[in-house]
Design an enzyme around this catalytic site. Structure first.
Site, PDB file in Angstrom:
ATOM      1  N   TYR A  28       7.534   4.635  14.512  1.00 61.98           N
ATOM      2  CA  TYR A  28       7.974   3.287  15.324  1.00 61.98           C
ATOM      3  C   TYR A  28       9.194   3.265  16.149  1.00 61.98           C
ATOM      4  O   TYR A  28       9.763   2.345  16.642  1.00 61.98           O
ATOM      5  CB  TYR A  28       7.977   2.196  14.384  1.00 61.98           C
ATOM      6  CG  TYR A  28       6.814   1.578  13.784  1.00 61.98           C
ATOM      7  CD1 TYR A  28       5.517   2.637  14.061  1.00 61.98           C
ATOM      8  CD2 TYR A  28       6.391   0.399  13.270  1.00 61.98           C
ATOM      9  CE1 TYR A  28       4.199   2.104  13.533  1.00 61.98           C
ATOM     10  CE2 TYR A  28       5.283  -0.126  12.908  1.00 61.98           C
ATOM     11  CZ  TYR A  28       4.206   0.737  12.977  1.00 61.98           C
ATOM     12  OH  TYR A  28       2.997   0.386  12.399  1.00 61.98           O
ATOM     13  N   LYS A  72       2.243  11.860   3.279  1.00 62.15           N
ATOM     14  CA  LYS A  72       1.134  12.618   3.707  1.00 62.15           C
ATOM     15  C   LYS A  72       1.619  14.214   3.839  1.00 62.15           C
ATOM     16  O   LYS A  72       1.567  14.673   4.814  1.00 62.15           O
ATOM     17  CB  LYS A  72       0.612  12.091   5.190  1.00 62.15           C
ATOM     18  CG  LYS A  72      -0.733  12.600   5.473  1.00 62.15           C
ATOM     19  CD  LYS A  72      -1.995  12.603   4.782  1.00 62.15           C
ATOM     20  CE  LYS A  72      -3.236  13.113   5.238  1.00 62.15           C
ATOM     21  NZ  LYS A  72      -4.221  12.809   4.214  1.00 62.15           N
ATOM     22  N   ASP A  96      -3.796   8.347   1.905  1.00 59.83           N
ATOM     23  CA  ASP A  96      -5.240   7.854   1.875  1.00 59.83           C
ATOM     24  C   ASP A  96      -5.837   7.539   0.468  1.00 59.83           C
ATOM     25  O   ASP A  96      -6.426   6.485   0.283  1.00 59.83           O
ATOM     26  CB  ASP A  96      -6.108   8.908   2.584  1.00 59.83           C
ATOM     27  CG  ASP A  96      -5.783  10.364   2.169  1.00 59.83           C
ATOM     28  OD1 ASP A  96      -4.415  10.482   2.028  1.00 59.83           O
ATOM     29  OD2 ASP A  96      -6.454  11.401   2.200  1.00 59.83           O
ATOM     30  N   ASP A 130       3.508  -0.121   6.921  1.00 54.19           N
ATOM     31  CA  ASP A 130       2.905  -1.321   7.880  1.00 54.19           C
ATOM     32  C   ASP A 130       1.362  -1.578   7.450  1.00 54.19           C
ATOM     33  O   ASP A 130       0.995  -2.594   7.191  1.00 54.19           O
ATOM     34  CB  ASP A 130       3.049  -0.924   9.279  1.00 54.19           C
ATOM     35  CG  ASP A 130       2.693  -1.943  10.180  1.00 54.19           C
ATOM     36  OD1 ASP A 130       2.343  -3.067   9.616  1.00 54.19           O
ATOM     37  OD2 ASP A 130       2.643  -1.800  11.667  1.00 54.19           O
TER      38      ASP A 130
END
Length: 337
Positions: free
Chosen positions: A123, A175, A209, A233
């Site tokens: 972002y 991740k 995930d 988010d």
């Protein structure tokens, strides 16, 4: 004591849910000296820009703001107002509590907090396109920028939050198995911070995930989640869906120079002016603001009054399966305050 604060009613349903929230704050008896300012489309209409200097100056002065949903105009090169505020005031910690209020749903007894890094990652806005032949966007690229200090301060914020609020565990979501530079840095730094809280706050970590799946399968296993900007988010909206949607989702943006509290849902222009919007998220954001300035008893009273109005009095807006108007709900909460 009267506390100075900036009030930004916002766009769409923003003024309606903000007015309802003001009624509840007045009933609580906590005094604010509000400096009302504009943002989003309301500001474009009045000042020609979605984020006027007067609004920024007000927040610089008060260091505290309650904000309704803002609409960033489409086109014209306008930057997201919310992103601009985060970067202007270094609002690095986005705090999103998720708690079951409405009984009878699929998920009960959920009480978790997602703490999202708010200024780094994808972002930062470093998006580029590259021309190949006649196609100006044949290749596009987005750059994720993360710093060790940025990772450290958000992870430390999460563990401190857990410690101060009687939370038992922080889950670091990442991740790192794929993003071996950026996300691995976040995980490594989070694990280092966790060592300082051994014996006080437990910690574990999950790949994003898997965390998303576990939120749906067994959300009660989570207490505090700390994660990066994009993942936070997505996960925070997913968590809100477990307890009835964004109408019950408040957020705090905490930084080194200011703190801004908000309903995290959009401006909902399709229902603006109809008096049917759910003001719960804005009221709960105000409760978080009260906690932030040390008025924790008032913040707790507000939350109890809101929950009682929904659960015992069965006063619910349309999105919660009822027929109450915004004004009806405000009166019910004021009565319980």
């Amino acid at each position: 004591m009267t506390r100075e604060a900036t009030l930004i009613p916002g766009d769409g349903v923003g003024p309606e849910i903000t007015a309802a929230t003001m009624q509840v704050l007045d009933a609580l008896g906590v005094k604010f000296d509000w400096d009302e300012q504009y943002g989003g489309m309301a500001a474009v209409e009045k000042a020609g820009t979605p984020l006027p200097n007067a609004t920024l100056d007000s927040i610089r002065h008060t260091k505290l703001a309650l904000k309704g949903p803002l609409t960033t105009p489409v086109g014209g090169g306008y930057r997201s107002v919310n992103v601009a505020l985060r970067q202007e005031f270094d609002l690095y910690a986005n705090v999103r509590p998720t708690k079951t209020i409405v009984p009878g749903g699929r998920y009960q007894n959920i009480d978790l907090v997602i703490i999202r890094e708010n200024t780094e990652g994808l972002y930062v806005g470093l998006d580029h396109s590259f021309r190949v032949g006649d196609d100006p966007k044949a290749v596009v690229q987005a750059m994720s920028v993360m710093t060790r200090e940025g990772c450290r301060r958000i992870c430390r914020y999460a563990f401190e939050y857990a410690k101060q609020n009687g939370r038992k565990k922080v889950t670091i979501v990442h991740k790192a198995n794929i993003l071996k530079a950026t996300s691995a840095l976040f995980l490594e730094t989070g694990r280092q911070v966790a060592k300082d809280y051994e014996g006080v706050v437990a910690s574990d970590d999950k790949i994003v995930d898997n965390a998303a799946m576990q939120l749906v399968i067994k959300p009660e296993q989570f207490d505090v989640i700390v994660t990066t900007n994009l993942f936070g988010d997505i996960l925070s909206d997913e968590a809100s869906g477990l307890v009835g949607g964004l109408g019950l989702a408040p957020g705090a943006n905490i930084g080194t120079r200011a703190a801004i509290f908000e309903a995290v849902h959009g401006s909902a222009p399709d229902i603006a002016g109809q008096g049917i919007a759910n003001p719960s998220a804005q009221m709960l954001a105000a409760a978080m603001m009260l906690d932030h300035i040390g008025e924790t008893a008032a913040g707790s009273r507000l939350r109890r009054a809101l929950e009682t109005a929904i659960v015992k009095d069965n006063v619910r807006t349309k999105d919660l399966g009822g027929s109450a108007l915004t004004a009806d709900f405000a009166r019910a909460v004021v009565k319980r305050v």
